[in-house]
Design a protein around this motif. Structure first.
Motif, PDB file in Angstrom:
ATOM      1  N   LYS A  83       0.800  -1.235   0.000  1.00 21.89           N
ATOM      2  CA  LYS A  83       0.000   0.000   0.000  1.00 21.89           C
ATOM      3  C   LYS A  83       0.835   1.289   0.000  1.00 21.89           C
ATOM      4  CE  LYS A  83      -3.296  -1.198  -0.643  1.00 21.89           C
ATOM      5  NZ  LYS A  83      -3.567  -1.942  -1.923  1.00 21.89           N
ATOM      6  N   SER A  84       2.035   1.185  -0.565  1.00 23.14           N
ATOM      7  CA  SER A  84       2.943   2.341  -0.552  1.00 23.14           C
ATOM      8  C   SER A  84       3.107   3.003  -1.921  1.00 23.14           C
ATOM      9  CB  SER A  84       4.318   1.891  -0.045  1.00 23.14           C
ATOM     10  OG  SER A  84       4.196   1.341   1.236  1.00 23.14           O
ATOM     11  N   GLY A  85       2.327   2.558  -2.902  1.00 22.60           N
ATOM     12  CA  GLY A  85       2.440   3.161  -4.234  1.00 22.60           C
ATOM     13  C   GLY A  85       3.051   2.226  -5.268  1.00 22.60           C
ATOM     14  N   THR A  86       2.905   0.940  -5.049  1.00 25.00           N
ATOM     15  CA  THR A  86       3.504  -0.045  -5.971  1.00 25.00           C
ATOM     16  C   THR A  86       2.895   0.034  -7.367  1.00 25.00           C
ATOM     17  OG1 THR A  86       3.198  -1.470  -4.031  1.00 25.00           O
ATOM     18  CG2 THR A  86       4.352  -2.418  -5.926  1.00 25.00           C
ATOM     19  N   VAL A  87       1.578  -0.046  -7.431  1.00 25.62           N
ATOM     20  CA  VAL A  87       0.900  -0.089  -8.729  1.00 25.62           C
ATOM     21  C   VAL A  87       1.182   1.213  -9.504  1.00 25.62           C
ATOM     22  CG1 VAL A  87      -1.354  -0.261  -9.863  1.00 25.62           C
ATOM     23  CG2 VAL A  87      -0.862  -1.647  -7.836  1.00 25.62           C
TER      24      VAL A  87
ATOM     25  N   HIS B 274       7.224  -7.227  -2.604  1.00 19.80           N
ATOM     26  CA  HIS B 274       7.017  -6.684  -1.250  1.00 19.80           C
ATOM     27  C   HIS B 274       8.014  -7.307  -0.272  1.00 19.80           C
ATOM     28  CE1 HIS B 274       3.438  -4.458  -2.065  1.00 19.80           C
ATOM     29  NE2 HIS B 274       2.589  -5.459  -2.091  1.00 19.80           N
TER      30      HIS B 274
ATOM     31  N   ARG C  14       5.930   4.918   2.036  1.00 19.89           N
ATOM     32  CA  ARG C  14       4.838   5.884   2.281  1.00 19.89           C
ATOM     33  C   ARG C  14       4.643   6.011   3.781  1.00 19.89           C
ATOM     34  NH1 ARG C  14      -1.382   4.735   0.127  1.00 19.89           N
ATOM     35  NH2 ARG C  14      -2.164   6.869   0.350  1.00 19.89           N
TER      36      ARG C  14
ATOM     37  N   SER D 190      -4.939   2.695   4.073  1.00 26.92           N
ATOM     38  CA  SER D 190      -5.064   2.099   2.739  1.00 26.92           C
ATOM     39  C   SER D 190      -5.166   0.577   2.867  1.00 26.92           C
ATOM     40  CB  SER D 190      -3.839   2.500   1.897  1.00 26.92           C
ATOM     41  OG  SER D 190      -3.914   1.943   0.618  1.00 26.92           O
TER      42      SER D 190
ATOM     43  N   TYR E  98       6.222   7.968  -1.495  1.00 34.07           N
ATOM     44  CA  TYR E  98       4.916   8.182  -2.143  1.00 34.07           C
ATOM     45  C   TYR E  98       4.596   9.673  -2.120  1.00 34.07           C
ATOM     46  CZ  TYR E  98      -0.216   7.863  -2.591  1.00 34.07           C
ATOM     47  OH  TYR E  98      -1.520   8.011  -2.990  1.00 34.07           O
TER      48      TYR E  98
ATOM     49  N   ALA F 182       0.132   8.370 -15.757  1.00 35.41           N
ATOM     50  CA  ALA F 182       0.341   7.875 -14.393  1.00 35.41           C
ATOM     51  C   ALA F 182      -0.461   8.688 -13.378  1.00 35.41           C
ATOM     52  CB  ALA F 182       1.827   7.913 -14.036  1.00 35.41           C
TER      53      ALA F 182
ATOM     54  N   TYR G 101      -9.151  -0.788  -6.090  1.00 40.12           N
ATOM     55  CA  TYR G 101      -7.725  -0.847  -5.750  1.00 40.12           C
ATOM     56  C   TYR G 101      -7.156   0.572  -5.645  1.00 40.12           C
ATOM     57  CZ  TYR G 101      -4.011  -4.384  -5.595  1.00 40.12           C
ATOM     58  OH  TYR G 101      -3.047  -5.267  -5.190  1.00 40.12           O
TER      59      TYR G 101
ATOM     60  N   ARG H 110      -8.073   3.840  -4.556  1.00 44.24           N
ATOM     61  CA  ARG H 110      -9.141   4.297  -3.680  1.00 44.24           C
ATOM     62  C   ARG H 110      -9.194   5.819  -3.629  1.00 44.24           C
ATOM     63  NH1 ARG H 110      -9.567   5.317   1.784  1.00 44.24           N
ATOM     64  NH2 ARG H 110      -7.298   5.418   1.767  1.00 44.24           N
ATOM     65  N   LYS H 111      -8.266   6.466  -2.889  1.00 45.84           N
ATOM     66  CA  LYS H 111      -8.266   7.933  -2.783  1.00 45.84           C
ATOM     67  C   LYS H 111      -6.999   8.544  -3.351  1.00 45.84           C
ATOM     68  CE  LYS H 111     -11.325   9.084   1.042  1.00 45.84           C
ATOM     69  NZ  LYS H 111     -11.368   9.679   2.392  1.00 45.84           N
ATOM     70  N   GLY H 112      -5.883   7.857  -3.153  1.00 39.96           N
ATOM     71  CA  GLY H 112      -4.622   8.323  -3.713  1.00 39.96           C
ATOM     72  C   GLY H 112      -4.170   9.672  -3.191  1.00 39.96           C
TER      73      GLY H 112
HETATM   74  S1  PPS Z   1      -0.412  -2.973  -3.242  1.00 41.40           S
HETATM   75  O1  PPS Z   1      -1.663  -3.739  -3.093  1.00 41.40           O
HETATM   76  O2  PPS Z   1       0.471  -3.192  -2.098  1.00 41.40           O
HETATM   77  O3  PPS Z   1       0.268  -3.234  -4.490  1.00 41.40           O
HETATM   78  O4  PPS Z   1      -0.898  -1.449  -3.183  1.00 41.40           O
HETATM   79  P1  PPS Z   1      -0.017  -0.213  -3.681  1.00 41.40           P
HETATM   80  O5  PPS Z   1      -0.149  -0.081  -5.134  1.00 41.40           O
HETATM   81  O6  PPS Z   1       1.341  -0.292  -3.109  1.00 41.40           O
HETATM   82  O7  PPS Z   1      -0.729   1.011  -2.950  1.00 41.40           O
HETATM   83  C1  PPS Z   1      -2.059   1.355  -3.217  1.00 41.40           C
HETATM   84  C2  PPS Z   1      -2.234   2.821  -2.871  1.00 41.40           C
HETATM   85  O8  PPS Z   1      -1.609   3.621  -3.894  1.00 41.40           O
HETATM   86  C3  PPS Z   1      -2.572   4.526  -4.422  1.00 41.40           C
HETATM   87  N1  PPS Z   1      -2.296   4.868  -5.827  1.00 41.40           N
HETATM   88  C4  PPS Z   1      -2.051   6.117  -6.245  1.00 41.40           C
HETATM   89  N2  PPS Z   1      -1.945   7.279  -5.568  1.00 41.40           N
HETATM   90  C5  PPS Z   1      -1.717   8.412  -6.291  1.00 41.40           C
HETATM   91  N3  PPS Z   1      -1.611   8.422  -7.643  1.00 41.40           N
HETATM   92  C6  PPS Z   1      -1.701   7.283  -8.363  1.00 41.40           C
HETATM   93  N4  PPS Z   1      -1.597   7.324  -9.689  1.00 41.40           N
HETATM   94  C7  PPS Z   1      -1.934   6.053  -7.660  1.00 41.40           C
HETATM   95  N5  PPS Z   1      -2.085   4.749  -8.025  1.00 41.40           N
HETATM   96  C8  PPS Z   1      -2.306   4.051  -6.898  1.00 41.40           C
HETATM   97  C9  PPS Z   1      -3.884   3.761  -4.243  1.00 41.40           C
HETATM   98  O9  PPS Z   1      -4.987   4.601  -4.414  1.00 41.40           O
HETATM   99  C10 PPS Z   1      -3.713   3.220  -2.842  1.00 41.40           C
HETATM  100  O10 PPS Z   1      -3.805   4.227  -1.836  1.00 41.40           O
HETATM  101  P2  PPS Z   1      -5.171   4.630  -1.108  1.00 41.40           P
HETATM  102  O11 PPS Z   1      -4.770   5.540   0.015  1.00 41.40           O
HETATM  103  O12 PPS Z   1      -5.816   3.376  -0.608  1.00 41.40           O
HETATM  104  O13 PPS Z   1      -5.999   5.325  -2.128  1.00 41.40           O
END
Ligand code: PPS
Length: 300
Positions: free
Chosen positions: A52-56, A107, A129, A137, A192, A226, A254, A256-258
């Motif tokens: 949940k630290s910004g992987t995707v 991870h 993050r 998250s 993040y 991105a 997945y 959610r709020k970012g």
């Molecule tokens: S995982 O399941 O561990 O791979 O999740 P991970 O991708 O590391 O973290 C998911 C959180 O990253 C946010 N996210 C983003 N934030 C800002 N900008 C972009 N483009 C973006 N893409 C993914 C995602 O919304 C999750 O955070 P939260 O706080 O839940 O919204």
């Protein structure tokens, strides 16, 4: 009572191996052990994070930097295929036969990564993050799992998270472990929050680290594709492709709020202070700086 039920459900949903929790059914101790012996090429790039630290998000950025076909939309390949997980190889991708330069996600804690990385072969991008936003998250994310068949309340989850009994183990151990062993690896640390506040600078840092030069127009495309809004709507980037028997997509998204600082909407003052105290004890001697609120500068 609620915490006991969650603990019981987590015992079925996840397993512990070499000090870390992993999701059952989508990986195994054998898969994790094999990672250590993976053959590394100098051109390999590993994206490593605590959950949940910004992987995707960073998978998307790396994929866009490395693939012109992604930038110009001529290729129809999702993030997980472009930057596959080494610890959760749910598509049985043959890592050895992938062409260079290979991109991977993980991870894993530093001590379970491929051995060759410790000889400075390959590159690692470690994204972290702030642990308060990670916990929130994580809480929302865990509720999406079909196999975790119980009511999950915030307080119980927070307690279990603080004890590190979640996927990826303790946030504190993960980040501290990687940070204090950074000299052993060829590594770029990013947060993040810095990505959120100035994505262009973060993308330029990544380009420099992986030795790829993109012109201004290409960088603009990376930034646009991105963005949270774009990724949330892009079926190749938003992880809606994760099979329904793992994630129940009807329960939430997945992406959610970012944002930075969402923890303020759910964490009690006592919980926030408990985390601050643990942060001080476990991280206080490290020069890492996190940003805890969207309007603030980074601070330790
Ligand atoms: S995982 O399941 O561990 O791979 O999740 P991970 O991708 O590391 O973290 C998911 C959180 O990253 C946010 N996210 C983003 N934030 C800002 N900008 C972009 N483009 C973006 N893409 C993914 C995602 O919304 C999750 O955070 P939260 O706080 O839940 O919204």
């Amino acid at each position: 009572m609620a915490q006991q039920a969650l603990e019981k459900a987590l015992n079925v949903f996840q397993f512990k191996h070499k000090g870390i929790y992993f999701i059952s059914n989508v990986t195994s101790p054998e898969v994790i052990d094999a990672v250590e012996y993976m053959e590394i090429r100098d051109s390999d790039v590993f994206l490593v994070t605590y959950p949940k630290s910004g992987t995707v998000w960073t998978q998307q950025i790396l994929s866009l930097i490395f693939n012109e076909g992604h930038r110009n939309g001529t290729e129809n390949i999702d993030n997980m295929t472009r930057v596959p997980w080494i610890d959760y190889n749910i598509r049985n991708i043959d890592m050895d036969s992938r062409p260079s330069p290979r991109l991977f996600s993980s991870h894993l804690p530093y001590y379970l990564m491929p051995r060759d990385l410790k000889f400075k072969k390959g590159k690692i991008i470690y994204v972290c993050r702030n642990p308060k936003d990670v916990s929130v998250s994580f809480y929302h994310f865990i509720k999406l799992f079909c196999k975790l068949d119980c009511m999950i309340d915030w307080e119980s989850f927070f307690n279990i998270y603080m004890e590190g009994r979640v996927i990826g183990g303790s946030w504190f151990d993960h980040v501290r472990g990687w940070y204090t062993h950074k000299e052993d690896f060829n590594i770029l640390f990013l947060t993040y929050e810095e990505m959120k506040k100035d994505l262009r600078s973060a993308v330029l840092k990544i380009c420099k680290f992986v030795d790829i030069k993109l012109d201004e127009k290409a960088i603009d495309i990376v930034l646009e594709k991105a963005s949270f809004k774009n990724m949330k709507e892009d079926p190749l980037a938003n992880y809606s492709f994760i099979p329904e028997d793992i994630i129940d997509h009807s329960r939430g998204s997945y992406l959610r709020k970012g944002t930075i600082g969402d923890w303020k909407n759910i964490m009690t003052v006592a919980q926030s202070e408990k985390l601050d105290q643990m942060y001080k004890e476990k991280m206080g001697d490290l020069p890492i700086k996190f940003c805890w609120n969207i309007k603030e500068e980074a601070e330790s």
